[in-house]
Motif scaffolding. Sequence first.
Motif, mmCIF file in Angstrom:
data_model
loop_
_atom_site.group_PDB
_atom_site.id
_atom_site.type_symbol
_atom_site.label_atom_id
_atom_site.label_comp_id
_atom_site.label_asym_id
_atom_site.label_seq_id
_atom_site.Cartn_x
_atom_site.Cartn_y
_atom_site.Cartn_z
ATOM 1 N N ARG A 59 -17.689 31.903 -46.278
ATOM 2 C CA ARG A 59 -18.306 31.005 -47.259
ATOM 3 C C ARG A 59 -18.850 31.790 -48.455
ATOM 4 N N TRP A 62 -18.488 35.981 -39.295
ATOM 5 C CA TRP A 62 -17.277 35.809 -40.092
ATOM 6 C C TRP A 62 -17.278 34.499 -40.869
ATOM 7 N N ARG A 63 -17.763 33.415 -40.255
ATOM 8 C CA ARG A 63 -17.754 32.126 -40.942
ATOM 9 C C ARG A 63 -18.664 32.165 -42.166
#
Length: 493
Positions: free
Chosen positions: A415, A410-411
Motif C-alpha cells: 500500500r 508485505w501488505r
Amino acid sequence: MERAAYILYFLANLAPRALMFVLLIVLTRLMPMGEYGLFVLVVTTGEICDMALGNWVRVFALRSEGAGGRVRPRRLGRLVALTAGMTAVSLVFAIGSGLLRHDQGFAFALAVSAYLLAFAPLRLSLILLQIRRMHRTYAAVEALRAAGTLAAASAATVLAGPGFLAATLGLAGATLLAGLVGLVRAMRGVARPQRARTGYGAAIAFGLPVMLASLLAYTIGIVDRYAVDMLMGPHAVAVLAAAYSLARQPVDLFLGPLNAYAFPHLVRLYEQEGAAATGRAQAGLIATLAIVGGAIVSGLSLLAVPLLAVALPADYREEGAVLIPWIAVGSLAIATKFFIFDNAFHLSKRTWLQPPAMTPPALFGILLCFLLIPRLGILGAGISYALASLAACTVTALITRRIIPIPLPWRALGRVAAANLGGCLALVAVRGAVDPLGPVAVLVGGTLAFVVVYAGLLHLFGIAVRRVAETPWAPLGPGGRAGPGLTPALAKS
C-alpha cells in the motif's frame, strides 16, 4: 514514554542535523573546494572515531539503564570511565590520521582531536538525559549545539580565513559548550558518580563487537571518500561530500529520531513480552521507515537537478546530480539495517554476531570502490555505496531473523509503494509544467504535489499518518489502526 517525546526527539535530532546540513552548504560558498574537501575529511574521520569507538557506550548504557529511568552512582562512575577511556583511544587514531597525510598533517590531526574532545562530554550528557527521560532538556541541548555550530563555524571561516582548521575549531567550541551545559542539567538531582571496580569486562565484551561492526560499517559510504581523495584529490571529495550531505541528511533527519524514540520502548517490550512481541513492533517500524524513507528517496531522486541548482555552486552540480539517487537509496538501506535489524543484536546482547554480519558487505563495498571509481569516476562511489548498503541490510536481516523474527508487513508495504508511485507521478507532472519558472518553483511545486497526493493515497489505503507519528512501532492493522500483539500500555508508551 509520552507520545510528545517523539516530537521532541524528532526536533532534537532535526536541529543539529539540519543546521549541520546548512553549514556544509554555506561552506561550499565560503571555502575553496580543496579546503572544503579537507574539512569534510576531518569531520568524517572524527565521526568514525567518535561513533565507532564511543557510540557503543550509549547503547550499553541505554540497554542497562534505559528501562529504569535512573543511573546508579557506581554505574555512572563506570559510564564516565568508559567515556574517558574511549575518548583517549580515539585521540590516538586522530594523531595517526595526521601522520598519514603528507599535506597539513599537524593541522589535520589537531582538527580531528578538537572534534573528538568536544563530542565526548556532549555524548555523555545526552546519554544521561535520555536515561532520565529529560526529553525537553535533551532537545534544548541539541538545539543549542545546532545554533552554536552554525554560527561559530561560519564566523570562524569568515574571520580567521577560509581554511578547514578554523571551521573545525569553531564547530568544536560550540559542541563543547552545549555538552557542558547538558552535563550540568543532567547531573542535577543525581548522586555523584562513584568509582566502579568491576563491570568493565562485561561492558567491553558487549562493546568490542559493536566497535568492530561499526568500523566495518563505516567502510560503506565512508571509505569511498578516502578512495576518491587518493585517486582524484580533495576537489572530488568536496563534490562527493556535498552530494552525500544533500542525499543522506534528509534520511537521517527523519529516521534518526525514530530510532532514538523507539529503542527504549523496544528494550521494555523485549524484557516484558519477549522476542515475538518485539518482532511485531519491529514490523511496525519497518512500515514507518517505508512511509517516511520511501517518500524522501523518491523526492530526492526526482528533484536532484533543481535541488543542486538552488543549494550548491555551479562546480558541484553536474556530477552531484548523478550521485544523489544512488546515495539516497543506499542511505535508506543502511538506515533500515541500523535502526531495525541491528537492534536485535543489542536487545539480545548478542553483539558478537555483528562483525560477521558486516564483514561480507564491508569487503564487497571496498571491492566495488576500487573496481568502479577508477572506471566510472565519482559515479562509481555512489553506485558502490548503494549496492554495499543493500547487501549490508540483507545480510543483517538474514542473520537476525533467528534472534528476533520479524513478520514483514508485505501488505502494508504494498500500500505504501502504491501511494508513493502516485505521488511520484504527480511530482513529474508538476515538474514538467513549472520547469520554465526556475528551480525554486520546481522544488516547491513538485514537493507540494508529491506530499498532497502521497498523503491522500495513504489515507485512501487505510494508513493513518497520525498513528504513524504517535506509535511508529505499532503494526498496521485494518484501517491503519495498531494491529494485534501489543499490550495497550506498551503500544502507547
